[in-house]
Design an enzyme around this catalytic site. Structure first.
Site, mmCIF file in Angstrom:
data_model
loop_
_atom_site.group_PDB
_atom_site.id
_atom_site.type_symbol
_atom_site.label_atom_id
_atom_site.label_comp_id
_atom_site.label_asym_id
_atom_site.label_seq_id
_atom_site.Cartn_x
_atom_site.Cartn_y
_atom_site.Cartn_z
ATOM 1 N N ASP B 95 0.587 -1.213 0.083
ATOM 2 C CA ASP B 95 -0.062 0.159 0.351
ATOM 3 C C ASP B 95 1.646 1.422 -0.392
ATOM 4 O OD1 ASP B 95 -1.858 1.709 -0.128
ATOM 5 O OD2 ASP B 95 -2.002 1.056 2.625
ATOM 6 N N ASP B 97 0.506 5.486 0.261
ATOM 7 C CA ASP B 97 -0.251 6.128 -0.274
ATOM 8 C C ASP B 97 0.179 7.450 0.011
ATOM 9 O OD1 ASP B 97 -2.024 7.806 1.220
ATOM 10 O OD2 ASP B 97 -2.860 6.701 2.501
ATOM 11 N N ASP B 272 2.992 1.304 3.327
ATOM 12 C CA ASP B 272 2.374 1.233 4.836
ATOM 13 C C ASP B 272 2.253 -1.004 5.381
ATOM 14 O OD1 ASP B 272 0.735 0.136 7.356
ATOM 15 O OD2 ASP B 272 -0.662 1.037 6.355
#
Ligand code: SF4
Ligand SMILES: [Zn+2]
Lengths: 470, 322
Positions: B95, B97, B272
């Site tokens: 992930d 972000d 993450d």
């Protein structure tokens, strides 16, 4: 030429040897051939009778005793165990390997202290045996042993899934290309040669892969297989009839080796490596710990909390005599329900983190995960028993390391002169304090606290080949 | 126009007029019945969990009728997804972000074109390493609404545990300084990471380079002071054409060591890690609406040409007019 099974008893050759073994009863009878082999090993010390294994069972125990003594005994005498490194002992060595693995597997299963001792000692034994060889022999045997283990032409990194999972190797230790682990010189040159402009590919290969990585992989694979083998045995034993009493007897003796009091060092008299287990006594903390608990205001917050305070507080509370232990320990060996960890250890660590400027978790909440990892519970946000063993429980840093990495914390006082690790400071100080207390009551105090032998570097890495990553 | 919360009416229009179940990537549609679904109906977090759908039709009706605020599906495959039991395997996911990048190229405070673009570059680098080093092939990229997901479907990694995944994360992002001392036959040699043009040292070199190129004076790093950051910024032009030796000399070997150690830690924030190591995570359902920002969670066919502000904006946003 050494046989592969001297390095890897679980190799085909090794398994074949075991199959040829007759009845188990012969294992406890005195074996003149073995005695003969041991006594005439070169550089073997035969001054004492008890140093000579008389049968397979005793041979098995010697294997472990060697490892435990080597780690703990300041007066360790290599010459008492020289026979372990003689090739002609091979046959006895293999069988005693199987005996031990089975005994430990049946009785204690994987993840026990006994099985850890077995796995660690096997790794260390291979390492030492390789070191005894001349460089040509060494290269050859490593190659041969690896070839069997890696049978396929190309090895994908996923083949090492178990080793990665148990952290016996790191993904970044391997040289990867297109999913394959590069180990062969030719292959290395073909793939990377053209990318290397000013460097000799062969030299590069020697450094990046060469003997060192191959041995690392070999040793770790055998360690992993040893663990797997004990797990298999354990599974089978659960379903099977009575285990052989001989194995159970051997298992008990293994435990004896583990709990054997280690020789106390230096001088005689009381105090011998005093260690106090119980609620943390802040009065006995060394200056560096006191400073850190007051909050880190300059840099180095992460290292101070994660690498320094976390190991110190957890070991001081749960296992202050770690440097005298015979094998690595896990938190749950000392605190099976993790109550102490949750109620005493973590709160103190968090308190120290909170006092940092700025508070550590405010900008770096992920450090909670790293704290769990350093306690041996893997990279998870919650500390749970089921994850234990995914990472190692880090042993406390030595004063030397602290002076190097966290110099602002070290403000030595008088007592610091006597120790080399904050944890020994804590033990010593507790001893002095308790002595003062009892002395004021009656006058029993005896001279001499005996300094512990510190070997945190060994405890941090599985065995010598692996660089300390703390 | 951008990044406003979608109104209930807009959600309804989206799911009834624009959304099509075929926009859900095949790798999810084919395993619907083994996955757990989670929904957030009112913008208060995904508290409607343990949902399962036997087939596409059920899911389609649910989406049309309930028009959820946010929709998620598990990366895990279960025997009994409705109880999260009988774990079979999990996709390997990463992930990225845009809002949480450790070193940001803009100071917009949330998400904008600039930081989305930076996130996209990171995704492209990670994907290269997944392919080139780890040899993985079935890598799907999803625009999540505020960043990107990489979802790996190669069978050989689906069964790996959290520890292995955490090692993969660390390898991909360059979270550890490669060793620089190597020994051979009793001699010790020095090989800095940038002199090794393959394997992990190369990955590390690339990630550190990106971080250095994006560095600004306001970044706080452990053991790295303002003066060092200033000097790095002054000399970083050398890295544009990979003159690492001169760069290291300009910084000085000791300070260089401190710099790369700090950057290794910073790199850990590129993805993450919690998402990657959590085998039972739920991730935003591709094709669904990210109602918080009014963007479509979209599978990306071609990363190079993908432009979230063109390809992931629902129609109703363009039609919003005061
Ligand atoms: S000498 Fe060791 S125990 Fe004493 S303050 Fe320094 S680091 Fe701590
Ligand atoms: Zn921005």
């Amino acid at each position: 030429m050494v046989g592969v099974s001297f390095i890897n008893p679980l190799s085909m050759e090794g398994r074949e040897r075991v199959r040829q073994l007759g009845s188990l009863d012969s294992l406890i009878q005195d074996n003149p051939e073995l005695i003969e082999l041991v006594t005439r090993s070169k550089s073997q010390d035969i001054s004492e009778d008890q140093d000579i294994p008389r049968n397979y069972l005793e041979m098995a125990l010697k294997r472990l005793e060697w490892y435990v003594k080597k780690r703990n005994d300041r007066d360790f005498n290599y010459r008492k165990f020289a026979f372990l490194f003689q090739e002609d002992i091979e046959k006895y060595d293999i069988i005693s390997f199987y005996l031990l693995s089975q005994a430990i597997g049946v009785r204690f299963g994987p993840n026990s202290r006994e099985s850890r001792l077995m796995v660690e000692s096997q790794g260390s034994l291979i390492q030492n045996r390789l070191e005894e060889l001349n460089s040509r022999e060494r290269t050859e045997i490593v190659l041969k042993a690896l070839q069997e283990l890696l049978s396929q032409e190309t090895v994908k990194w996923t083949f090492f899934e178990n080793l990665l999972s148990s952290r016996r190797i790191q993904l970044s230790d391997l040289v990867l290309d297109q999913g394959e682990v590069i180990m062969d010189r030719e292959d290395f040159r073909n793939r990377f040669g053209s990318r290397l402009q000013h460097r000799d590919p062969d030299k590069m290969y020697q450094l990046l892969i060469g003997q060192e990585l191959q041995e690392l992989i070999l040793i770790r694979m055998v360690m992993q297989q040893t663990e797997n083998y004990m797990a298999e045995v354990h599974e089978k034993a659960r379903l099977m009839v009575e285990p052989n009493p001989l194995l159970l007897e051997l298992a008990d003796k293994v435990t004896e080796i583990l709990i054997q009091p280690t020789t106390s060092y230096g001088g005689s008299g009381g105090g011998g490596g005093y260690s106090y287990t119980g609620p943390l006594n802040r009065e006995a903390f060394p200056p560096c710990v006191k400073n850190a608990l007051e909050g880190i205001k300059s840099g180095g917050r992460n290292d101070a909390i994660v690498l320094f305070i976390t190991p110190f507080v957890s070991y001081a509370r749960l296992c202050p005599d770690i440097f005298k232990q015979n094998v690595t320990v896990q938190v749950s060996d000392k605190d099976p329900e993790l109550q102490v960890v949750h109620n005493e250890v973590l709160p103190l660590i968090y308190e120290a983190a909170e006092r940092c400027v700025p508070p550590l978790f405010e900008d770096q909440p992920q450090e909670k995960i790293n704290i769990n990892a350093k306690l041996g519970f893997g990279m998870h946000s919650n500390l749970k028993l089921e994850n234990e063993g995914e990472t190692k429980w880090y042993t406390p840093m030595s004063c030397e390391k602290i002076k190097l990495h966290l110099p602002h914390l070290c403000r030595p006082d008088e007592d610091c002169k006597k120790i080399g690790n904050p944890l020994s400071y804590y033990n010593r100080k507790n001893w002095i304090l308790s002595k003062e207390r009892t002395e004021s009551e009656d006058n029993v105090g005896k001279e001499g606290y005996n300094e512990e032998k510190e070997k945190e570097d060994q405890a941090n890495g599985w065995i010598e080949v692996k660089k300390d990553d703390a | 126009m951008e990044f406003q919360k979608a109104t209930p009416e807009e959600r309804r229009r989206y799911y009834r007029e624009e959304w099509d179940i075929k926009q859900i990537p095949r790798f999810i549609r084919h395993s619907l019945y083994q996955r757990e679904f989670g929904f957030d109906h009112h913008g208060r977090g995904p508290n409607d969990r343990y949902r399962t759908f036997r087939n596409e039709d059920h899911l389609r009706k649910f989406m049309r009728y309930r028009t959820p605020f946010e929709a998620y599906t598990s990366v895990a495959f279960y025997q009994k997804p409705n109880r999260r039991e009988g774990w079979l395997k999990s996709e390997l996911v990463f992930d990225v972000d845009a809002k949480d990048l450790p070193i940001r190229s803009c100071d917009c405070g949330s998400v904008c074109e600039v930081c989305l673009d930076q996130a996209k570059n990171i995704v492209s680098d990670l994907k290269d390493t997944l392919q080139g080093d780890l040899g993985l092939k079935e890598i799907h990229m999803i625009y999540s609404g505020r960043g990107y997901h990489l979802r790996v479907q190669d069978e050989e990694v689906l069964g790996t545990d959290s520890e292995v995944r955490s090692q993969i994360v660390k390898y991909l992002v360059g979270a550890e300084v490669p060793r620089s001392e190597y020994s051979n036959q009793g001699m010790t040699y020095n090989l800095e990471h940038f002199t090794v043009p393959f394997g992990y040292p190369q990955v590390f070199t690339q990630r550190v380079k990106q971080s250095i190129l994006y560095l600004n004076e306001d970044i706080l790093m452990e053991e790295v002071n303002k003066k060092l950051i200033k000097d790095v910024i002054k000399n970083r032009h050398l890295l544009v054409d990979d003159q690492w030796g001169p760069f290291r000399n300009a910084i000085g070997p000791i300070r260089y060591k401190r710099l790369v150690k700090a950057l290794a830690f910073v790199n850990l924030g590129l993805v993450d890690a919690k998402v990657s190591i959590d085998l039972k995570r739920i991730l935003r359902l591709p094709s669904s609406l990210h109602s918080m920002v009014s963007m479509k969670c979209t599978e990306i066919k071609n990363l190079e040409t993908f432009d979230p502000l063109r390809d992931a904006v629902p129609r109703f946003v363009n039609e919003r007019r005061d």
